[in-house]
Design an enzyme around this catalytic site. Structure first.
Site, short mmCIF file in Angstrom:
data_model
loop_
_atom_site.label_atom_id
_atom_site.label_comp_id
_atom_site.label_asym_id
_atom_site.label_seq_id
_atom_site.Cartn_x
_atom_site.Cartn_y
_atom_site.Cartn_z
N GLN A 216 -46.58 5.06 -9.04
CA GLN A 216 -45.99 4.28 -10.15
C GLN A 216 -44.68 3.61 -9.74
OE1 GLN A 216 -46.52 5.90 -14.27
NE2 GLN A 216 -47.10 7.78 -13.20
N LYS B 236 -44.81 15.55 -17.31
CA LYS B 236 -43.65 15.79 -16.44
C LYS B 236 -42.39 16.13 -17.23
CE LYS B 236 -42.11 11.00 -15.89
NZ LYS B 236 -40.82 11.19 -16.56
N THR B 237 -42.18 15.48 -18.38
CA THR B 237 -40.99 15.79 -19.18
C THR B 237 -41.04 17.23 -19.68
OG1 THR B 237 -40.86 13.47 -19.89
CG2 THR B 237 -39.59 15.08 -21.16
N ASP C 114 -35.26 12.91 -12.55
CA ASP C 114 -36.51 12.40 -13.13
C ASP C 114 -36.78 10.98 -12.61
OD1 ASP C 114 -38.76 12.25 -14.69
OD2 ASP C 114 -37.68 11.84 -16.56
N GLU C 115 -38.04 10.54 -12.70
CA GLU C 115 -38.44 9.19 -12.28
C GLU C 115 -37.93 8.90 -10.87
OE1 GLU C 115 -40.57 7.62 -13.85
OE2 GLU C 115 -40.42 8.06 -15.98
N ARG D 183 -51.88 3.33 -19.13
CA ARG D 183 -51.18 3.28 -20.41
C ARG D 183 -52.15 3.57 -21.56
NH1 ARG D 183 -47.21 4.86 -18.76
NH2 ARG D 183 -48.45 5.02 -16.87
#
Length: 727
Positions: free
Chosen positions: A252, A32-33, A221-222, A600
């Protein structure tokens, strides 16, 4: 535009769609970044958008800096002028220009108070109102103030809500002082930066239009972690001519306890219709089994946007699940697996152990120290260094005669919980102690050193300590501590302050003591305290090579080659308390937390649980319901079977000398235990290998409640445990 060539089709769509609002659902590890930074570069280079017309909002300085660096690596100096910042930094910029328009006398150069400044203000309030920091920690009160502000509850309303609850009234009183102090200084804290910005944009159309005209493209973002105040600010900034791009993953959303609302990203297309939604579901982080396992769990949530993560990676290691027969075997197995990973070429820094709550680190830390495995608590404090554990151990140290360190213990807990014993009284006791060459406890035991309430409190303290000193040889250490913590009011203090985590830690310390008593039935209080001192004195080399221990919440945004999800027992994970308070909504968040934990891991995911009795939950432990939801083709089970009806367990992966064959516990010699003669019922006489003879009081819920002699009292032991035989 070579930077576009490496994008997959979904990423390319997300980068190049510029005809309206866009929602990017970015699965874990889906890049995503990379998408956001490439999109900004595309807007500048291909569409000719001036960098200063682009705003990108993140939620950490680290993420903002990474985003800037990536765009500059693509465009170089052509990226100069774009505004990439945290939402708090953006609010500072807006308020520096326009806060004077609020009409409250705040200057453009207003002061921003940081955490140290906040503590300084609280110290003033504590001194004014005679509040002890040991009774009301700064962190707890600042959290209370932040929560009130987030809900727009004024100090007056907070005092009204507190009603007759003393602890809440005290915190509301401090809140009132804190707010008046900030107003007097014309200063803002981090919560105020958001609240003032939102109020200004809401009430002043001129300011609102001014900032709307500044940006053609806004990126957030997020987005799954946005709260209502932050979302309100974002909505005020978006004009009819501005395109909004939000990036996040509803699966998430794990921060609802601090205001995040999953429905904001779920309902985005209703608020900003029409919306183009892009699904990023190719994962570049984890191997196939980990992704399939995580997908199979999260699919059980109802309130989500359906997506299936997939990967093109070829290597595939199945998820490993180990179910220990009892608590001591679980950390031993984890350490064994860590050592195997190191022997196979992994580095300590590539390994993380995640758990649902901080108290769970206790047995794990002890085992890691004994196994000489270097570790660090990420974003937290080691178990025996936590304030409530030090308090509890200080109470126990008071029970030992001729204790050279008794003065340190006494000074720590003499006014915890609050007993109206101030610093001046303590100084008087210290002076008397030096002049008469006796310890501080002897001083207050043999002399009146204060007046009124303070002297009465000292007398009561002496009575309490003397009572339990007389019980040291006839009562177990765990019972001594449990009695002390209740009778002195410590547990009530934690309950009044709603310090759930600290309560869990104290209960876990009692569990630790019971483990010591089981292993050392003739062990003394002095021996236990000496053992703990050895653990707290051990230092780890700080060369960057250590296993990282952390809560799952702290692991958000991180990734590791090897991940252990530790103590995945029902009631612990998912959290029994969270579900009882929040029902199905809370259960879905717990499942999202499991999804975050699993994803993770890059190469290998280990899951472990331990059966037996949990002192914290006050019942028998069983493997988490989430383990049953994992696709059986992606996971291998080891250890003992249980009610979850997993496939047959395998012995070769269990801790050496502590193996458990399928459905059968095996002792250290590798032999099955001798079965008790006949079914054990209420009233039966039994013999425990460590506690001796006892009478069965209850056999319900998979736990035997047995009364032993005064030394050990009533104990709860897992039904059919090999340590018990019928007499």
């Amino acid at each position: 535009m070579s930077y576009l060539d490496s994008l997959n089709p979904s990423q390319y769509d997300a980068v190049t769609y510029t005809d309206g609002h866009i929602r990017i659902i970015a699965g874990a590890g889906s890049g995503k970044t990379r998408v956001i930074t490439t999109r900004i570069a595309y807007l500048i280079e291909s569409l000719g958008i001036a960098p200063y017309r682009i705003l990108a909002i993140t939620f950490t300085n680290k993420a903002a800096n990474e985003m800037k660096e990536r765009v500059y690596s693509i465009l170089g100096d052509d990226a100069s002028g774009m505004f990439v910042s945290t939402i708090h930094s953006f609010c500072v910029r807006l308020l520096r220009e326009d806060i004077h328009k609020m009409g409250d006398g705040y200057p453009r150069n207003f002061t921003i108070v940081d955490s140290d400044d906040q503590k300084s203000i609280l110290k003033e309030a504590y001194k004014m109102y005679g509040i002890e920091v040991k009774s009301y920690s700064y962190a707890n009160v600042l959290s209370y103030i932040s929560a009130c502000k987030g809900e727009e509850i004024s100090p007056e309303a907070a005092m009204s809500i507190a009603n007759e609850f003393t602890s809440e009234k005290i915190k509301a009183q401090v809140y009132d002082y804190y707010e008046k102090r900030l107003e007097h200084m014309k200063a803002l804290d981090f919560d105020d930066l958001l609240l003032f910005t939102n109020r200004l944009l809401k009430k002043d159309q001129e300011v609102r239009v001014k900032w709307q005209r500044r940006f053609d493209y806004i990126h957030v973002d997020e987005f799954q972690d946005v709260d209502k105040i932050q979302y309100s600010i974002i909505r005020y900034l978006v004009s009819d001519k501005c395109n909004l791009c939000v990036v996040g993953d509803p699966d998430q959303t794990i921060y609802t306890w601090r205001g995040a609302d999953v429905n904001i990203i779920m309902n985005f297309e209703k608020d900003f219709a029409p919306v183009h939604t892009v699904m990023l579901n190719e994962n570049y982080r984890s191997c196939p089994s980990i992704l399939k396992g995580a997908n199979s769990v999260i699919k059980n949530n109802k309130n989500r946007i359906d997506k299936d993560l997939y990967t093109s990676r070829q290597e595939d290691n199945k998820i490993i699940h180990y179910s220990a027969f009892e608590e001591a075997l679980e950390p031993a197995w984890v350490c064994q697996q860590i050592n195997k990973c190191i022997q196979s070429g992994a580095a300590y820094r590539d390994i993380a152990v995640l758990y649902r709550s901080n108290y769970l680190s206790r047995s794990l830390e002890k085992q890691l120290l004994e196994a000489r495995i270097p570790y660090r608590i990420y974003g937290g404090v080691r178990f025996y260094d936590r304030a409530e554990i030090k308090d509890a151990l200080s109470y126990l140290r008071m029970l030992i005669h001729d204790n050279a360190a008794i003065d340190l213990a006494l000074k720590r807990i003499i006014n915890v919980p609050k007993r109206s014993i101030g610093n001046k009284t303590v100084e008087t006791i210290e002076d008397y102690s030096r002049s008469e060459n006796m310890n501080m406890y002897e001083v207050i035991k043999n002399h009146d050193v204060a007046r009124g309430k303070a002297q009465t409190a000292l007398n009561d303290f002496i009575k309490l300590i003397e009572k339990y000193r007389n019980l040291v040889n006839s009562m177990s250490i765990s019972m001594l501590l449990e009695g002390l913590m209740d009778e002195c009011g410590y547990m009530q203090m934690l309950e009044d302050d709603k310090e759930t985590e600290r309560i869990e830690n104290v209960k876990e310390l009692i569990n630790d003591i019971e483990d010591f008593e089981t292993a050392n039935p003739d062990g003394t209080l002095d021996e236990y305290l000496q053992q703990i001192a050895l653990y707290t004195d051990k230092e780890q080399e700080n060369n960057g090579q250590f296993v990282q221990l952390m809560t799952i919440h702290a692991a958000k945004g991180l990734e590791f080659d090897i991940v252990f999800v530790y103590s995945m027992c029902d009631g612990i994970f998912p959290s029994e308390k969270a579900i009882s308070e929040g029902g199905r909504t809370a259960l879905e968040e717990e499942r999202r937390l499991a999804y975050v934990a699993f994803t993770r891991a890059r190469k290998q995911l280990f899951i472990s649980d331990a059966q037996g009795y949990s002192y914290v939950m006050d019942r028998i432990k069983l493997p988490s319901r989430f383990i049953k939801e994992i696709d059986p083709d992606t996971i291998e089970h080891f250890g003992v079977q249980d009610a979850t009806q997993h496939t047959a367990s395998r012995q070769e992966e269990l801790p050496s000398g502590q193996a458990a064959k399928a459905l059968t516990y095996v002792d250290e010699e590798g032999h099955a235990p001798v079965k008790t003669s006949g079914r054990i019922r209420k009233g039966d006489l039994v013999v425990h290998t460590s506690f001796g003879e006892g009478v069965v009081l209850d056999t319900s819920q998979g736990v035997w409640k047995i009364a032993f002699n005064n030394k050990f009292g009533i104990r709860k032991i897992m039904a059919n445990h090999p340590s018990i035989t019928k007499k």
